[in-house]
Design an enzyme around this catalytic site. Sequence first.
Site, short mmCIF file in Angstrom:
data_model
loop_
_atom_site.label_atom_id
_atom_site.label_comp_id
_atom_site.label_asym_id
_atom_site.label_seq_id
_atom_site.Cartn_x
_atom_site.Cartn_y
_atom_site.Cartn_z
N SER A 152 0.85 -1.19 0.00
CA SER A 152 0.00 0.00 0.00
C SER A 152 0.89 1.23 0.00
CB SER A 152 -0.89 0.00 1.25
OG SER A 152 -1.54 1.25 1.42
N TYR A 169 -2.75 -1.28 10.23
CA TYR A 169 -2.77 -1.56 8.80
C TYR A 169 -1.54 -0.94 8.13
CZ TYR A 169 -4.11 -1.46 3.88
OH TYR A 169 -4.12 -1.61 2.52
#
Length: 247
Positions: free
Chosen positions: A138, A151
Site C-alpha cells: 500500500s 494496517y
Amino acid sequence: MKNSGNTILLTGGGSGIGQAMAQRWADNGNTVIVAGRSAGNLAETAEGHPSIHAMTLDVTDPADIARFAAEVLARFPALNVLVNNAGIMRVEDLTGARDLADAEATITTNLFGPIRMIDALVEHLSGQPDAAIVNVSSGLAFVPLPKTPTYSATKAGLHSYTVALRKQLEGKIELIEVIPPGVQTELTPGQSTREGYLPLDTFIEQTMSQFETGNPPAEVCVPAVRLLRDAEAEGHYDEVLDRLASM
C-alpha cells in the site's frame, strides 16, 4: 514475470483488487487459482472464466495454509506465481487502553499471512521456471494513515520483507511489489464510492498494463500513489502525513 502461460495463485481473490486482477490475468491466457474464505465470492470471481479455479483458504490459520499448500500443489504442479493480496483494514483509536483484537487480526492477516504463504511455497517456486512472488502492499507503507495505524504498519513491514526477500531469492524467484493508493473497493465500509479514491477500473488498467509488458518493474506504482511513495525522498513527508491525519 511473463504475461501469459503462468499458473497463478492469488489470495483474497473474492472481491476488489484481487478479483479484478485474477480476471485480467485469466483473460491474458493464464491459469489462476483464487483463494479466500468465502466460497460464494470466489465462485463469482470464477464465473465466466473457465481458467479461474476457486479454492477456500484461511490465511490466518497456519494449519489451513499447510493443508492448502499440499492440495494446491497436488492439483496444480505447474504453479509458478504466488500473489499475496488478502488483507484487512481497521480503524483504531490509540488514545487509551483498548481491546487489541483488531490489531492482532490485522497483523495476522496482512503480515503473517504472506510470510506463511511464502514459507509454504518457496521451495516449490524456487524450482519452477519463470517463478514470481507478487506482494500487494500500500502507499500507506510509506506514509501512514494515522486512523489505521496497524494496517499502515503491516504494509510497511510487507514492503521491508519484500525488499529482503528479493535479495535472498535473487536469481531464483522474481519479487514484485504492487503499491496501490486508496482504491474504490470495499476494503472499508463505503470505500467503493468514496470521493477522492481511485476508481478500481482505472487502478487495474494502470497496474495490469505494467504486467502485460512481460517485464514489470520491481515496484508497480500507478500515478496516484507517487505522492505517498516518494514523500520522504521529495521532502514533503510531514505535509502528506498531516493531510492524511485530517482525513
